[in-house]
Design an enzyme around this catalytic site. Structure first.
Site, PDB file in Angstrom:
ATOM      1  CB  SER A   1      92.144  -5.936 -11.247  1.00 24.17           C
ATOM      2  OG  SER A   1      90.805  -6.285 -11.014  1.00 24.17           O
TER       3      SER A   1
ATOM      4  CD  GLU B   1      79.921   1.578   4.205  1.00 25.48           C
ATOM      5  OE1 GLU B   1      79.917   2.693   3.644  1.00 25.48           O
ATOM      6  OE2 GLU B   1      80.854   1.168   4.904  1.00 25.48           O
TER       7      GLU B   1
ATOM      8  CE1 TYR C   1      78.122  -4.960  -4.904  1.00 20.59           C
ATOM      9  CE2 TYR C   1      76.269  -3.681  -4.101  1.00 20.59           C
ATOM     10  CZ  TYR C   1      76.776  -4.846  -4.633  1.00 20.59           C
ATOM     11  OH  TYR C   1      75.943  -5.894  -4.870  1.00 20.59           O
TER      12      TYR C   1
ATOM     13  CB  SER D   1      86.982  11.013   8.339  1.00 20.48           C
ATOM     14  OG  SER D   1      87.932  10.137   7.813  1.00 20.48           O
ATOM     15  CB  SER D   2      84.114   8.588   4.539  1.00 22.41           C
ATOM     16  OG  SER D   2      84.358   7.643   5.511  1.00 22.41           O
TER      17      SER D   2
ATOM     18  CG  HIS E   1      68.626  -6.511  -1.550  1.00 23.31           C
ATOM     19  ND1 HIS E   1      69.425  -6.417  -2.644  1.00 23.31           N
ATOM     20  CD2 HIS E   1      69.399  -6.163  -0.509  1.00 23.31           C
ATOM     21  CE1 HIS E   1      70.630  -6.033  -2.275  1.00 23.31           C
ATOM     22  NE2 HIS E   1      70.643  -5.875  -0.991  1.00 23.31           N
ATOM     23  CG  HIS E   2      69.688  -4.796   2.931  1.00 21.70           C
ATOM     24  ND1 HIS E   2      70.763  -5.511   3.392  1.00 21.70           N
ATOM     25  CD2 HIS E   2      70.116  -4.164   1.818  1.00 21.70           C
ATOM     26  CE1 HIS E   2      71.802  -5.305   2.599  1.00 21.70           C
ATOM     27  NE2 HIS E   2      71.440  -4.497   1.634  1.00 21.70           N
TER      28      HIS E   2
ATOM     29  CG  HIS F   1      82.233  -7.663  15.657  1.00 21.86           C
ATOM     30  ND1 HIS F   1      83.561  -7.949  15.445  1.00 21.86           N
ATOM     31  CD2 HIS F   1      81.561  -8.311  14.676  1.00 21.86           C
ATOM     32  CE1 HIS F   1      83.684  -8.730  14.380  1.00 21.86           C
ATOM     33  NE2 HIS F   1      82.475  -8.964  13.889  1.00 21.86           N
TER      34      HIS F   1
ATOM     35  NE  ARG G   1      72.238 -10.316  11.802  1.00 15.14           N
ATOM     36  CZ  ARG G   1      72.390  -9.250  10.993  1.00 15.14           C
ATOM     37  NH1 ARG G   1      71.515  -9.007  10.037  1.00 15.14           N
ATOM     38  NH2 ARG G   1      73.412  -8.454  11.128  1.00 15.14           N
TER      39      ARG G   1
ATOM     40  CG  ASP H   1     101.713  14.166  -1.107  1.00 17.32           C
ATOM     41  OD1 ASP H   1     100.612  13.690  -0.776  1.00 17.32           O
ATOM     42  OD2 ASP H   1     102.672  14.299  -0.317  1.00 17.32           O
TER      43      ASP H   1
ATOM     44  CG  HIS I   1      73.016  -2.751  -1.446  1.00 10.90           C
ATOM     45  ND1 HIS I   1      73.074  -3.962  -0.798  1.00 10.90           N
ATOM     46  CD2 HIS I   1      73.522  -2.962  -2.671  1.00 10.90           C
ATOM     47  CE1 HIS I   1      73.570  -4.858  -1.606  1.00 10.90           C
ATOM     48  NE2 HIS I   1      73.852  -4.288  -2.750  1.00 10.90           N
TER      49      HIS I   1
ATOM     50  CD1 TRP J   1      75.578  -3.978  11.209  1.00 12.67           C
ATOM     51  CD2 TRP J   1      76.141  -2.064  10.218  1.00 12.67           C
ATOM     52  NE1 TRP J   1      75.357  -4.115   9.861  1.00 12.67           N
ATOM     53  CE2 TRP J   1      75.690  -2.971   9.232  1.00 12.67           C
ATOM     54  CE3 TRP J   1      76.558  -0.791   9.819  1.00 12.67           C
ATOM     55  CZ2 TRP J   1      75.635  -2.624   7.877  1.00 12.67           C
ATOM     56  CZ3 TRP J   1      76.505  -0.459   8.467  1.00 12.67           C
ATOM     57  CH2 TRP J   1      76.046  -1.372   7.519  1.00 12.67           C
TER      58      TRP J   1
ATOM     59  CB  THR K   1      79.412  -9.719  -9.415  1.00  9.24           C
ATOM     60  OG1 THR K   1      78.662  -8.582  -9.013  1.00  9.24           O
ATOM     61  CG2 THR K   1      80.404 -10.060  -8.330  1.00  9.24           C
TER      62      THR K   1
ATOM     63  CE  LYS L   1      85.452  -6.072 -10.770  1.00 11.17           C
ATOM     64  NZ  LYS L   1      85.679  -4.781 -11.409  1.00 11.17           N
TER      65      LYS L   1
END
Lengths: 184, 530
Positions: free
Chosen positions: B273, B260, B262, B174-175, B307-308, B81, B455, B110, B258, B146, B333, B336
């Protein structure tokens, strides 16, 4: 604005390749960082040059003693028992301490083990110096054999004053398969 | 961007280069709109696949005790998931939007590298076939979460871990190619006069996201390569027995992980925006500060990974640094969020479906941001770590953040893409069902986490039963509401009221100067922007 995008694309590809390489460079960097700062309970297992220069016994320290506790764990798959012959030692900083660990092979096969040390609290790690440790090498234990493994270490006199107790922990891993494949 | 005057470009009415007839059009296409469409369909498909897994998870957690699945299979569900939603639904969704919109927003015909564009899309179906096939082959599918922490994924990883590793390699490739293409397009193909500081914010956020992708996807590729080597080539990167360190995997993973997060939210910021000024009928408040805020979020994201990992035994000084650096991200943040609110303030607001989703984003993303601040506090994190509070936090930022961003963008640009307006009534029903059910789904998880429910467990103590039941009901409603979304999209493609070139009266920007649907090649002659 029809300039060729080629130089841009090449430099972007180079950035991606460098970042891939950087990931692998992180491994030695991490180890160097940990051994310099003593973080993560990692200790320098090489014979320290400054041994000769450190005062072995500093009379000004007096009767200060630090309790070193020994802790052993084994990875669930190791058919071996490891125990410290003394659960703890009172060590005078600057003096050489000696103890042994007993390993017992519970299986009917010869196995090769590797012990991995860790020190807690981590910031004390750099003040614990080992002269001899069974964790320096892989140890071969015959089937059913019981063996005493030596550990010789001292605590530096520079060990922070507020440290009265520390734990030296060993985790045992089975590396038999690994050594077989290498043909040793 | 109302200050920009635009020369009406000429478009030949009978354009000679149409799409190839037949299904092979989609295989060989190098057209940015076709590839954007492919990406968006892949994203929606993966959203439904990953969503079905979420439904299974919520069904299992509906009441205490094991009802449907073995704990092992439950772990496979949570792992897949997560992977499918992140790499299959959110990231391709944003890349699809970038493909569709960036050339139209900057006045390009293009993308800069059309053939590579085709390849970077077509890697993905193979990557996900590889990943999902693990459910159908003998032995367990990836079951380590994951994050794939070592040694769960190395020594104890099931055989299918290798499928996971290679599928991550393909997704990464790909990315990276997608990101290179987007940077090359934005830096090289802008219409004359469209300087960087005149670009729409969506283009800006994607430019920054693309740089993040190029910087961190190779790090993930490196991490899984080391995992592969530990598994098969006798290295000991993460194996303590050979002198490695499993904690280092976490450092490397979160150095990717991390930025990722963002990558998954910055394009959403860009979409907000665009949408909020349109339906407030005002210029975006603080354009320049938006650009700088986005850039500083991106830079800071490289400096906060640990921080993880507060409970891995970091030294106190390290924990304090990572706590403060993390809290620092709240500043840009906040800039924004306040800018969006200031844009809406005293605007002539109207709440069409995209604006409804944007407003919900604003409120619920802020809730997710605040729970993030709570998690950033080291002493508090020791309690929250690995509980449902974390699950509540990242679902609040990812679902009403990233996913609502994509949904809002689809409603906003769907009339442009198809030439038809969607049904506003159905859109509003979809919105209200989603917005209410998502809070029923995720809000109780905060309480569960604070009460100590861990979890990634298939069964739980009796005292957690009520909140889990509420969350599951919310989950099922949210899941069904997304089927309605699929139907709305299909209905709009097939017909509906004709949309003019300027779909929304308050919208500004180059994409609204093209007819709806736009010609196959967006701007054959670059428009002039003053």
């Amino acid at each position: 604005m029809a300039k060729s995008p080629k130089p841009l694309i090449i430099s972007l590809c180079i950035i991606a390749a460098l970042m891939f390489g950087f990931t692998f460079a992180l491994i030695p960097l991490y180890n160097v960082f940990c051994s310099i700062t003593g973080l993560n309970g990692k200790i320098d297992s090489k014979f320290p040059e400054q041994f000769t220069r450190t005062k072995i016994h500093d009379p000004t320290i007096g009767e200060r003693r630090v309790v070193v506790e020994f802790d052993t764990n084994r990875n669930a798959t190791v058919p071996c028992e490891l125990s410290a012959t003394q659960a703890l030692l009172q060590v005078i900083p600057g003096e050489l301490a000696h103890t042994t660990f007993r390993v017992k092979n519970l299986s009917d096969k010869k196995i090769v083990i590797q012990a991995i040390p860790s020190i807690s609290p981590g910031h004390v790690a750099k003040h614990l110096k080992k002269l001899e440790c069974f964790c320096f090498d892989q140890q071969t234990v015959e089937a059913g054999e019981t063996k005493d493994l030596p550990l010789r270490f001292w605590l530096e006199t520079e060990i922070p004053k507020n440290v009265h107790r520390l734990t030296l922990s060993y985790t045992l891993f089975d590396v038999t398969a690994r050594t077989k494949e290498k043909g040793t | 961007m109302s200050s920009i005057a635009i020369d009406p470009p000429d478009h030949p009415i009978d354009h000679p280069h149409g799409p190839k007839p037949g299904l092979l059009r989609w295989v060989f296409t190098t057209n940015h709109k076709d590839i954007g469409t492919l990406y968006l369909w892949l994203s929606l498909t993966m959203f439904i696949v990953g969503g079905s897994m979420a439904m299974c998870i919520r069904a299992e957690l509906f009441k205490p005790g094991l009802a449907f699945f073995e704990p092992g299979f439950f772990n496979e569900l949570t792992t897949l998931h997560g992977l499918i939603m992140i790499f299959g639904a959110v990231m391709p969704g944003f890349v699809g939007l970038a493909n569709w919109m960036i050339p139209m927003m900057i006045g390009a015909p293009d993308m800069a590298l059309p053939r590579m564009n085709n390849w970077s899309f077509w890697l993905l179906p193979f990557a996900f076939t590889l990943l999902i096939s693990t459910l159908f082959i003998n032995g367990p599918a990836p079951d380590f979460g994951w994050t794939a922490y070592a040694p769960l994924s190395t020594i104890y990883g099931p055989k299918s871990t290798d499928f996971f590793i290679f599928s991550v390699h393909l997704m990464g490739l790909s990315s990276i190619m997608g990101a290179i293409n987007i940077i090359a397009t934005i830096l090289n193909l802008r219409a004359p006069g469209l300087t960087l500081m005149k670009m729409p914010i969506f283009v800006w956020t994607w430019l920054i996201t693309a740089f993040l992708l190029i910087a961190v996807m190779p790090v993930l590729a490196g991490a899984v390569t080391m995992m592969l080597m530990d598994r098969h080539f006798d290295t000991s990167f993460f194996n303590a027995a050979g002198g490695g360190d499993p904690v280092m995997y976490q450092h490397i993973f979160w150095f990717f992980g991390h930025p990722e997060v963002y990558i998954m939210i910055l394009p959403s910021f860009g979409i907000m925006s665009e949408i909020i000024p349109t339906f407030s009928r005002k210029k975006l408040f603080g354009y320049t500060s938006m650009v700088y805020a986005t850039s500083s979020i991106a830079l800071l994201s490289f400096l906060v990974w640990a921080h993880h990992m507060f409970t891995t035994g970091l030294p106190v000084i390290g924990e304090i640094y990572f706590m403060l650096a993390t809290m620092l991200i709240a500043v840009p943040t906040g800039v924004k969020i306040f800018n969006w609110v200031a844009t809406m303030f005293r605007g002539a607001l109207s709440f069409e479906t995209p604006m409804l989703f944007a407003t919900a984003f604003l409120i619920m993303f802020t809730i997710g941001g605040f729970s993030g601040l709570m998690l950033a506090m080291v002493p508090a994190d020791y309690q929250y770590h690995d509980t449902y509070f974390v699950v509540a936090h990242f679902h609040y930022v990812l679902v009403p953040g990233a996913v609502f961003g994509i949904i809002a963008a689809v409603y906003y640009w769907l009339p442009k893409w198809t030439g038809h307006y969607y049904s506003e009534t159905l859109g509003k029903i979809h919105f209200w069902l989603s917005a209410v059910s998502i809070n029923v789904l995720f809000f109780p998880m905060h309480f569960l986490g604070l009460a100590g429910m861990p979890r990634r467990i298939p069964d739980y103590a009796l005292e957690f039963a009520d909140f889990n039941k509420i969350a599951s009901v919310g989950g099922f409603v949210f899941g069904c509401a997304q089927i309605l979304f699929l139907l709305i999209v299909i209905r709009t493609i097939r017909g509906g009221p004709k949309a003019p070139a300027a779909v929304w009266e308050g919208a500004h920007g180059l994409e609204w100067t093209l007819p709806s649907p736009p010609p196959y090649h967006s701007f054959t002659t670059p428009p002039k922007v003053y």
